[in-house]
Motif scaffolding. Structure first.
Motif, mmCIF file in Angstrom:
data_model
loop_
_atom_site.group_PDB
_atom_site.id
_atom_site.type_symbol
_atom_site.label_atom_id
_atom_site.label_comp_id
_atom_site.label_asym_id
_atom_site.label_seq_id
_atom_site.Cartn_x
_atom_site.Cartn_y
_atom_site.Cartn_z
ATOM 1 N N ARG A 17 0.847 -1.193 0.000
ATOM 2 C CA ARG A 17 0.000 0.000 0.000
ATOM 3 C C ARG A 17 0.882 1.242 0.000
ATOM 4 N NH1 ARG A 17 -5.287 -1.435 0.757
ATOM 5 N NH2 ARG A 17 -5.729 -3.329 1.950
ATOM 6 N N GLU A 18 0.305 2.327 -0.517
ATOM 7 C CA GLU A 18 1.008 3.612 -0.516
ATOM 8 C C GLU A 18 0.207 4.619 0.294
ATOM 9 O OE1 GLU A 18 3.459 3.703 -4.679
ATOM 10 O OE2 GLU A 18 1.316 4.212 -4.780
ATOM 11 N N PHE A 19 0.910 5.558 0.891
ATOM 12 C CA PHE A 19 0.278 6.546 1.748
ATOM 13 C C PHE A 19 0.826 7.936 1.438
ATOM 14 C CE2 PHE A 19 0.770 2.532 3.943
ATOM 15 C CZ PHE A 19 -0.506 2.259 4.378
ATOM 16 N N THR A 20 -0.007 8.929 1.668
ATOM 17 C CA THR A 20 0.443 10.317 1.623
ATOM 18 C C THR A 20 0.282 10.902 3.015
ATOM 19 O OG1 THR A 20 -0.346 10.527 -0.657
ATOM 20 C CG2 THR A 20 0.151 12.559 0.532
ATOM 21 N N ILE A 21 1.360 11.415 3.569
ATOM 22 C CA ILE A 21 1.313 12.027 4.894
ATOM 23 C C ILE A 21 1.534 13.527 4.756
ATOM 24 C CG2 ILE A 21 2.406 12.169 7.158
ATOM 25 C CD1 ILE A 21 3.148 9.235 6.862
ATOM 26 N N VAL A 22 0.601 14.297 5.294
ATOM 27 C CA VAL A 22 0.705 15.751 5.284
ATOM 28 C C VAL A 22 0.954 16.237 6.709
ATOM 29 C CG1 VAL A 22 -0.602 17.894 4.987
ATOM 30 C CG2 VAL A 22 -0.732 16.108 3.257
ATOM 31 N N LYS A 23 1.928 17.117 6.848
ATOM 32 C CA LYS A 23 2.196 17.775 8.128
ATOM 33 C C LYS A 23 1.978 19.274 7.942
ATOM 34 C CE LYS A 23 5.882 14.507 9.380
ATOM 35 N NZ LYS A 23 7.330 14.389 9.676
ATOM 36 N N ILE A 24 1.182 19.864 8.813
ATOM 37 C CA ILE A 24 0.951 21.307 8.790
ATOM 38 C C ILE A 24 1.432 21.880 10.119
ATOM 39 C CG2 ILE A 24 -0.761 23.149 8.604
ATOM 40 C CD1 ILE A 24 -2.491 21.294 6.956
ATOM 41 N N PHE A 25 2.250 22.910 10.035
ATOM 42 C CA PHE A 25 2.846 23.516 11.228
ATOM 43 C C PHE A 25 2.251 24.908 11.453
ATOM 44 C CE2 PHE A 25 5.843 20.516 9.468
ATOM 45 C CZ PHE A 25 6.350 19.855 10.571
ATOM 46 N N THR A 26 1.974 25.221 12.712
ATOM 47 C CA THR A 26 1.485 26.555 13.058
ATOM 48 C C THR A 26 2.620 27.397 13.620
ATOM 49 O OG1 THR A 26 0.924 26.140 15.385
ATOM 50 C CG2 THR A 26 -0.683 25.450 13.723
#
Length: 354
Positions: A17-26
């Motif tokens: 399986r493949e995944f997309t991980i998004v990180k958002i920083f404040t």
């Protein structure tokens, strides 16, 4: 990310399986995480980088609905598939930020209805050298772990062969355990009706995705001709598509996937819409997020759950923590946000290299 061995649904083979991980920083040092399974990670990442990133930078994460609408307008001409998965990843990360900022779990932000959520465990995939004996051992292990509901794959073999699999599983788990079957749209309409009638004597909780969900007339025919509930929706992308299914009486249970429909914001809209028709909701996949959703929706029945062994979904290799059910129920996490903590070493190890 490769799996330990290939496994099959009724319609396709999985080698990993493949995944997309998004990180958002404040600017306050909070990081929100959004993980989306399936879909091309390079395509999803490209949409985020080229289309959506500039709409988020400098915005207040608490204005999550405003941000969602801006993103949707930006990708409107490509508003399904990987484009909506990109929005899903960002929206989930924003809700994670909001929860962490307020030091509350996402379930509480959505309005908690229940503190413990029923888990149905998905298993019974087809594999090489896996016959009925091995299948029975698998489901008996789920029962030993305390699960009270199981979903079994059907559709790859002949209807008679799959009937024997369903019969053997029902005999092994007894009459008190809920049993659903999932064809992953492997059947024609005629085959689906024939299969449903063959499985009916084994007290089926629901028959999932017997035909393709965009075949509205076909789904309506299956709903009309079978007594068991028909569930679908894991690859339905927009609220309008769910409305079409419901208005045409082509579904008994909807199964929106939070990583497909546009994240938590849109999933909740779909769930609330379904309540107007008294249609139950069971989210697809993403048990770490789904537990928050089902905790907040009175007409949600359960979450889909995958145990660590056999490892069919593989996300567990990316997370430090694992939400463990007790007696078939998962307690709603109390950690702020979604409660997921990434294993950065694993993320780097499995990262797609340019």
């Amino acid at each position: 990310m490769p799996s330990e061995s290939s496994f099959y649904t009724g319609a396709r083979e999985f080698k990993g399986r493949e995944f997309t991980i998004v990180k958002i920083f404040t600017d306050e040092g909070i990081m929100g995480i959004g993980c989306v399974p399936v879909g091309d990670p390079l395509a999803i990442s490209a949409i985020i980088e080229r289309k959506l990133k500039q709409l988020i930078i400098g915005e207040d994460p608490f204005k999550v609905k405003k941000i969602w609408n801006r993103m949707y307008e930006e990708i409107y001409k490509d508003r399904t598939g990987v484009a909506l998965k990109a929005i899903s990843a960002i929206d989930i990360a924003l809700w994670d930020i909001i929860g962490k900022s307020l030091r509350e779990p996402v379930s509480k932000l959505l309005g908690t209805y229940r503190d413990n959520v029923l888990c149905y465990v998905t298993g019974g995939y087809y594999q090489e050298n896996k016959g009925i004996k091995e299948l029975v051992h698998e489901v008996e292990d789920y029962i030993d772990k305390g699960f009270k509901a199981i979903k079994l794959k059907v559709g790859k073999l002949s209807i008679e062969e799959d009937k024997e699999r369903v019969k053997s599983v029902r005999k092994a788990i007894g009459n008190d355990i809920k049993l659903a079957v999932d064809a992953n749209h492997a059947y024609t309409v005629h085959e689906a009706i024939k299969a449903g009638k063959a499985f009916d004597e084994y007290d089926i909780w629901w028959f999932e995705e017997p035909v393709r969900p965009d075949n509205i007339r076909g789904n309506a025919a299956v709903v009309r001709d079978l007594d068991m509930p028909i569930a679908t929706g894991e690859i339905v992308y927009t609220i309008k598509k769910f409305r079409n299914l419901i208005e045409n009486e082509a579904v008994d249970i909807i199964q929106p996937d939070v990583t497909v429909v546009g994240g938590i914001s849109e999933w909740m809209k779909i769930a609330h819409m379904a309540s107007a028709w008294n249609i139950p909701v069971i989210p697809h996949w993403s048990q770490e997020i789904s537990v928050h959703l089902v905790a907040a929706v009175p007409h949600a029945l359960a979450i889909e759950f995958f145990t660590r062994k056999p490892n069919y979904r593989l996300e567990d290799k990316l997370y430090k923590n694992f939400f463990e059910p007790s007696k078939g129920y998962l307690g709603v996490p109390s950690k702020p946000g979604i409660g997921i903590e990434l294993d950065e070493e694993a993320v780097n190890r499995f990262r797609i290299k340019d």
